[in-house]
Design a protein around this motif. Structure first.
Motif, short mmCIF file in Angstrom:
data_model
loop_
_atom_site.label_atom_id
_atom_site.label_comp_id
_atom_site.label_asym_id
_atom_site.label_seq_id
_atom_site.Cartn_x
_atom_site.Cartn_y
_atom_site.Cartn_z
N MET A 184 0.83 -1.21 0.00
CA MET A 184 0.00 0.00 0.00
C MET A 184 0.86 1.26 0.00
O MET A 184 0.55 2.24 -0.68
CB MET A 184 -0.93 0.00 1.22
CG MET A 184 -1.99 -1.09 1.21
SD MET A 184 -3.12 -1.01 -0.21
CE MET A 184 -2.42 -2.28 -1.27
N ASP A 185 1.95 1.24 0.76
CA ASP A 185 2.86 2.38 0.76
C ASP A 185 3.48 2.59 -0.61
O ASP A 185 3.60 3.72 -1.10
CB ASP A 185 3.97 2.17 1.80
CG ASP A 185 3.49 2.42 3.22
OD1 ASP A 185 2.44 3.06 3.38
OD2 ASP A 185 4.14 1.96 4.17
N THR A 186 3.88 1.48 -1.25
CA THR A 186 4.46 1.57 -2.59
C THR A 186 3.43 2.10 -3.58
O THR A 186 3.75 2.94 -4.44
CB THR A 186 4.97 0.19 -3.07
OG1 THR A 186 5.85 -0.34 -2.09
CG2 THR A 186 5.69 0.30 -4.39
N PHE A 187 2.18 1.62 -3.45
CA PHE A 187 1.14 2.09 -4.37
C PHE A 187 0.91 3.59 -4.23
O PHE A 187 0.68 4.28 -5.22
CB PHE A 187 -0.16 1.33 -4.11
CG PHE A 187 -1.28 1.74 -5.03
CD1 PHE A 187 -1.26 1.39 -6.37
CD2 PHE A 187 -2.34 2.49 -4.56
CE1 PHE A 187 -2.29 1.77 -7.22
CE2 PHE A 187 -3.37 2.88 -5.40
CZ PHE A 187 -3.34 2.52 -6.74
N LEU A 188 0.98 4.12 -3.00
CA LEU A 188 0.80 5.55 -2.80
C LEU A 188 1.84 6.36 -3.56
O LEU A 188 1.55 7.44 -4.09
CB LEU A 188 0.90 5.89 -1.30
CG LEU A 188 -0.32 5.57 -0.45
CD1 LEU A 188 -0.03 5.88 1.01
CD2 LEU A 188 -1.52 6.37 -0.91
N SER A 189 3.05 5.81 -3.64
CA SER A 189 4.12 6.56 -4.31
C SER A 189 4.01 6.50 -5.83
O SER A 189 4.53 7.37 -6.52
CB SER A 189 5.49 6.01 -3.87
OG SER A 189 5.65 4.68 -4.30
N ILE A 190 3.34 5.47 -6.38
CA ILE A 190 3.23 5.36 -7.83
C ILE A 190 1.86 5.77 -8.36
O ILE A 190 1.69 5.95 -9.56
CB ILE A 190 3.56 3.93 -8.31
CG1 ILE A 190 2.57 2.91 -7.75
CG2 ILE A 190 4.97 3.54 -7.93
CD1 ILE A 190 2.81 1.48 -8.20
N TYR A 234 1.27 -5.24 -19.73
CA TYR A 234 2.69 -5.04 -20.04
C TYR A 234 3.46 -6.33 -19.83
O TYR A 234 4.32 -6.70 -20.62
CB TYR A 234 3.28 -3.93 -19.15
CG TYR A 234 2.73 -2.56 -19.40
CD1 TYR A 234 2.21 -2.19 -20.65
CD2 TYR A 234 2.72 -1.60 -18.39
CE1 TYR A 234 1.70 -0.93 -20.88
CE2 TYR A 234 2.22 -0.33 -18.61
CZ TYR A 234 1.70 0.00 -19.85
OH TYR A 234 1.20 1.24 -20.06
N SER A 235 3.14 -7.02 -18.71
CA SER A 235 3.87 -8.23 -18.36
C SER A 235 3.65 -9.32 -19.41
O SER A 235 4.58 -10.04 -19.79
CB SER A 235 3.43 -8.73 -16.99
OG SER A 235 4.01 -9.97 -16.69
N VAL A 263 3.99 2.95 -15.39
CA VAL A 263 5.31 2.59 -15.90
C VAL A 263 5.73 1.27 -15.27
O VAL A 263 5.57 1.06 -14.07
CB VAL A 263 6.36 3.68 -15.54
CG1 VAL A 263 7.73 3.28 -16.08
CG2 VAL A 263 5.93 5.03 -16.11
N LEU A 264 6.29 0.37 -16.08
CA LEU A 264 6.76 -0.92 -15.57
C LEU A 264 8.21 -0.76 -15.11
O LEU A 264 9.16 -1.05 -15.83
CB LEU A 264 6.66 -1.98 -16.67
CG LEU A 264 6.99 -3.42 -16.25
CD1 LEU A 264 6.11 -3.88 -15.11
CD2 LEU A 264 6.85 -4.35 -17.45
N ASP A 265 8.38 -0.26 -13.87
CA ASP A 265 9.72 -0.04 -13.33
C ASP A 265 9.86 -0.83 -12.02
O ASP A 265 9.01 -1.66 -11.67
CB ASP A 265 9.98 1.45 -13.10
CG ASP A 265 8.96 2.08 -12.16
OD1 ASP A 265 8.09 1.35 -11.62
OD2 ASP A 265 9.01 3.31 -11.96
N ASN A 266 10.93 -0.57 -11.28
CA ASN A 266 11.19 -1.30 -10.04
C ASN A 266 10.10 -1.08 -9.00
O ASN A 266 9.79 -1.98 -8.21
CB ASN A 266 12.55 -0.90 -9.46
CG ASN A 266 13.70 -1.45 -10.31
OD1 ASN A 266 13.52 -2.45 -11.02
ND2 ASN A 266 14.84 -0.81 -10.24
N TYR A 267 9.53 0.15 -8.95
CA TYR A 267 8.46 0.43 -7.98
C TYR A 267 7.23 -0.43 -8.28
O TYR A 267 6.62 -1.01 -7.37
CB TYR A 267 8.09 1.92 -8.01
CG TYR A 267 9.12 2.80 -7.39
CD1 TYR A 267 9.29 2.88 -6.01
CD2 TYR A 267 9.97 3.59 -8.19
CE1 TYR A 267 10.25 3.70 -5.44
CE2 TYR A 267 10.93 4.40 -7.63
CZ TYR A 267 11.07 4.45 -6.25
OH TYR A 267 12.02 5.25 -5.69
N SER A 268 6.85 -0.49 -9.55
CA SER A 268 5.68 -1.29 -9.93
C SER A 268 5.94 -2.77 -9.67
O SER A 268 5.05 -3.50 -9.21
CB SER A 268 5.36 -1.08 -11.42
OG SER A 268 4.90 0.24 -11.64
#
Length: 962
Positions: free
Chosen positions: A522-528, A578-579, A535-540
């Motif tokens: 959830m914290d990661t989702f807030l940042s993206i 994307y995956s 974007v398909l990056d390390n955060y995603s």
């Protein structure tokens, strides 16, 4: 993509109207499946119309700019009607760009808002948004228009959108807070959430003959009061600037009422700038003051400040939304006699909003609110009784409400009539069934009672019925919660507690890791989530990995509120697309693992989708050894009664991962649903062999095994498994308590039916937290203490005084035909005699004889309480704590202090029962108490714990004299 490709490779540069409609219908279905609303679809079709645009004429553009500038000048001069005309002239010019038209419509919407033409303002704001979906002011205008039309939910959504375009805009944040506050007022039917409650009292004071002398005396005793009252006068005349100046002077003198009213002006922006943080700081400072003065009179401003803080936390207006903190502050305000807080907290209990739903506690709080003078509680009591199906009480209180001048009582008459027919038609057989089995229903809605009977009649469908019940509850739930609140505040599973337990069992460890991954996701989702594109990056990748790990460990931990579910679901869908492309290109181990995680998240987030079964089947074909896809599909097969297919999936998991604990439990449940009770019991036995003792399904396994024993009629086995389930509950992680189980309830029903009641651990009667009980007992003891001091210090103080009652109470000529009545059926706001009724009471305080009357606090059989004054009674020696008496034709009187009490003038209307509670505990009310207070020797207690609580909560020290 197929639609895009079809158009890109079309044989012609144009498409026909028929083709256009076909493409649009396909796109519309896709958009709807992604959660786009009908209103948004309407915006899309308007903003992407196929109508050709006229060639922009430079002359018209130049003219429109001149007209807009003229309109802006008139706007600054507050000539709104003339400005709107200029904007209209500019809008009607041909060839104006969408961007310029969006601004013009927005400006005209502002004019209409100022002119009070809210519907026109709303339409212009919608047009502005359609022409430019990224135009900030369009959303602000929409929000303001919806506020003016009292559609606060839609207003909040548009302010949220505006904030997403300008995250640091404090003005928009403030507008959203105001909309939330108004939404809260609307939902509570409560127009007096934060206003001066002493207006009537001050008006009465103005009408007094010796007003000037009393005022001079009050001001000399409390100089700050002069500034407060002056502020009230200015405020009532809407001279807010001068009111604020007066309140500031009182606040500088540390006057609670002045500080509270200054905080209200800050919240509303009257006379001072709006400043929520400073207002909250001021309110918190007031809450530190003593709530009562030396005469035990409320200090004006303290409970009001506490109530205002609670509202702020509940609505998310003056502070970050937190229902947990709202409950804490409501309870604090109630302890200081706030009727509005009692009413609002009762609503939370009635709706299960942030607290466990409890109709009885809601009823007690509504009655407490009535005793404390909040008239809104009466209408809400009607709603409570309608929800619980208690039509008689709903009708009775609605009549009381109508007599009090309620604006909604006549509307509720139709609802009561409809519910009467519905109740008679839908649950007449359920009522008989509940009586036959002696089942409680006080804390259940009609829907819940229907589901309970269906579960009893179809035990093999209990799991499915429970899921259906939960799904209906979710559909009825409209509250949405922000991701910020979910991740760190108000989340059901306590990470700190789990961290302490994680080394004690495998299940606790899995729970800890599941919750940790969910919170991190959830914290990661807030940042993206703030990005304009996915974007398909390390955060995603981190987000997908964390969420998938949560689902793999304990999927139920990742259950998220509707408010953020949709956003995450859309995000996962895009990452999955994307995956899928990446896997088809590279097919390396990392990409394959990420693709499986994306698919797992997508499957869990779309559990209720009709297409999910086909999607899972596709996943299993692609990844045949992924047990998680098999597990989800097996559960879905169970849901649609395809038990043989579910069992096939669970058997496949057993081949992949032998002795998987969760799979053993799922397989056992499936066998039970198939009616293979012997095999189901064997499977549950195997599950219990491998599961940690604190596993959340262990009690349920015992209860299921008890149900499996029904076909053999083995009463001892049923009772034994029931007791094993109860014992297993004691080892559960606290977040799973109180343990809810349909199977457990079914076992209790069956044990009652077959005479196995002795096998059931009876739940002890618990006196719910009742603020009115505490206040009445403490005040009674304080009166005893104060009167004793007066009598011992001044013989001249022995003056008998009582106000003459407005009505007379007497015993009837005959006792035939008397009807029982209870305290929760008596309106505490109305001074009236209840002729033809009898009220059964038990004394819960030592009677206090002031030589004119005998006063005490009593409770009825529902554990509701009220104070009683008994006059002309010459058998004082037979009254003691624990005494039981019947009051015929009780008189509910509004006493001199403005609060209700039961007054008895005719001693013949009191029948004292010979069956009293001997040695009644002064705290909990149990009889045959063996402990005595070591100091006064009079107070009896059933335990040392009760003695300590009586001292702490009910101030036993006030009457504890040798």
């Amino acid at each position: 993509m197929p639609i895009r490709n079809s158009i890109a490779h079309h044989s012609d540069k144009k498409i026909s109207t028929q083709e256009y409609q076909q493409y649009w219908n396909q796109l519309k279905d896709i958009l709807l499946s992604l959660g786009v609303t009908d209103e948004e679809l309407d915006d899309i079709i308007h903003s992407h119309s196929s109508d050709s645009k006229l060639y922009i004429v430079n002359e018209n553009v130049k003219k429109s700019i001149e007209l807009k500038n003229e309109g802006n000048s008139l706007l600054r001069e507050q000539k709104f009607l003339m400005a709107a005309t200029k904007y209209t002239d500019a809008i009607t010019l041909p060839g104006i760009s969408d961007g310029d038209l969006s601004v013009l419509y927005s400006n005209r919407s502002f004019c209409y808002l100022k002119l009070g033409k809210y519907a026109q303002a709303l339409e212009d704001a919608k047009l502005s948004k359609r022409l430019n979906p990224d135009y900030l002011k369009a959303y602000i205008r929409l929000g303001k228009a919806y506020v003016s039309l009292e559609k606060y939910d839609k207003a909040i959504k548009n302010f949220d959108k505006a904030l997403s375009l300008d995250m640091n805009n404090g003005e928009i944040r403030q507008m959203r807070s105001e909309a939330r506050e108004l939404k809260g007022v609307q939902e509570r039917y409560n127009d007096q959430s934060i206003k001066d409650l002493n207006l009537k009292s001050r008006q009465k004071f103005k009408d007094m003959e010796n007003r000037d002398e009393i005022q001079k005396m009050l001001f000399s005793d409390n100089p700050a009061l002069e500034h407060v009252w002056a502020g009230h006068e200015y405020r009532d005349d809407q001279n807010y600037y001068m009111a604020a100046e007066c309140y500031k002077q009182a606040a500088d003198m540390r006057n609670a009422e002045g500080m509270y009213n200054l905080a209200l002006l800050m919240i509303n922006g009257h006379g001072v700038s709006k400043d929520y943080p400073q207002a909250l700081k001021l309110l918190l400072e007031i809450s530190k003051f003593d709530a009562f003065d030396k005469h035990n009179a409320p200090v004006v401003g303290v409970k009001e400040a506490e109530h205002c803080i609670a509202l702020g936390y509940y609505e998310g207006s003056i502070a970050e939304k937190s229902i947990e903190l709202a409950v804490v502050w409501y309870e604090k305000a109630i302890s200081h006699r706030s009727g509005m807080s009692a009413n609002n907290l009762a609503l939370l209990y009635m709706n299960g909003d942030g607290v466990v739903k409890n109709f009885k506690q809601a009823e007690k709080l509504f009655l407490c609110a009535l005793n404390y003078g909040d008239p809104n509680a009466m209408d809400n009591l009607v709603n409570l009784y309608l929800a619980s199906g208690n039509i008689n009480k709903a009708e009775k209180w609605n009549e009381e409400s109508k007599e009090q001048g309620s604006k909604t009582a006549h509307l509720k008459e139709k609802e009561i009539a409809r519910m009467t027919l519905k109740t008679n038609a839908d649950i007449s057989d359920i009522i008989d069934w509940e009586k036959e089995l002696n089942l409680p229903f006080e804390n259940m809605t009609i829907r819940e009672r229907i589901f309970r009977k269906l579960s009893y009649e179809h035990p093999d469908k209990s799991d499915v019925l429970e899921i259906l019940n939960d799904m209906e509850s979710i559909r009825n739930k409209s509250d949405s919660v922000s991701p910020t609140r979910i991740t760190r505040n108000g989340y059901k599973y306590d990470l700190e507690l789990l961290a302490k337990r994680k080394d004690k069992s495998e299940f606790s460890k899995r729970m800890y890791l599941a919750v940790l991954n969910y919170l991190e996701a959830m914290d990661t989702f807030l940042s993206i989530a703030q990005r304009s594109i996915v974007v398909l990056d390390n955060y995603s990748r981190s987000f997908i990995g964390q969420l998938a790990m949560c689902y793999k460990l304990e999927h139920f931990v990742g259950s998220m509120p509707i408010g953020i579910h949709e956003g995450i679901r859309k995000h996962v869908l895009l990452l999955l697309s994307y995956s899928d492309r990446t896997v088809s290109q590279y097919k390396n181990i990392d990409e394959l693992a990420f693709n499986q995680d994306c698919r797992l998240c997508h499957a869990v987030l779309n559990m209720q989708s009709d297409e999910n079964m086909d999607f899972l089947t596709e996943c299993i074909k692609k990844y045949p050894n992924n047990k998680f896809f098999l597990e989800i599909r097996g559960c879905l097969y169970n849901f649609i009664d395809k038990y043989d297919l579910a069992l096939r999936d669970f058997n496949r998991i057993e081949e992949i991962s032998k002795d998987d604990v969760n799979n053993l439990c799922d397989k056992a449940a499936t066998l039970k649903l198939m009616g293979r009770n012997k095999q189901a019991k064997d499977a549950y036995t195997k599950f219990l062999l491998h599961a940690s003792e604190d596993h959340r399904k262990v009690p349920e396994a015992y209860y299921f095994m008890g149900l499996c024993s029904i076909e053999n009629g083995d009463t001892d086995s049923i009772a034994r498994h029931y007791e094993q389930g109860l014992n297993a509950e004691e080892k559960q992680i606290p977040c799973f308590l109180p343990y809810k189980s349909t199977s457990k309830e079914l076992l209790e029903l069956i044990l009652r039916k077959i005479g196995g009641l002795s096998k059931i651990k009876e739940t002890p009667v618990v006196k719910l937290a009742d603020p009115l009980r505490k206040e009445l007992i403490v005040n009674h003891r304080r009166c005893v203490s104060d009167f004793g001091k007066i009598m011992s210090s001044d013989e001249h103080a022995k003056v008998n005084f009582t106000a003459k009652p407005s009505k007379s109470q007497s015993a009837p000529l005959s006792l035939v035909g008397l009807k029982p009545i209870y305290l929760n059926e008596i309106n505490p706001t109305s001074d009236h005699v209840l002729d033809g009724f009898v009220l059964e009471l038990t004394l819960i305080t030592v009677p206090f004889n002031n030589s004119m009357s005998i006063s005490f606090v009593a409770e009825d059989s529902n554990l509701d309480v009220q104070r009683v004054s008994l006059y002309n009674f010459d058998k004082k020696h037979i009254l003691a704590i624990g005494a039981k008496l019947s009051v015929i034709n009780p008189y509910l009187r509004t006493a001199m202090d403005g609060k209700p009490l039961i007054r008895i003038d005719d001693p013949n209307s009191v029948i004292v029962s010979p069956h009293q509670i001997v040695d009644m505990c002064h705290y909990c009310g149990k009889g045959q108490s063996k402990y005595s207070c070591s100091k006064c020797r009079r107070a009896k207690y059933c335990s040392k714990e009760c003695q300590v609580l009586d001292w702490k909560e009910y101030s036993h020290k006030l009457i504890c004299t040798p």
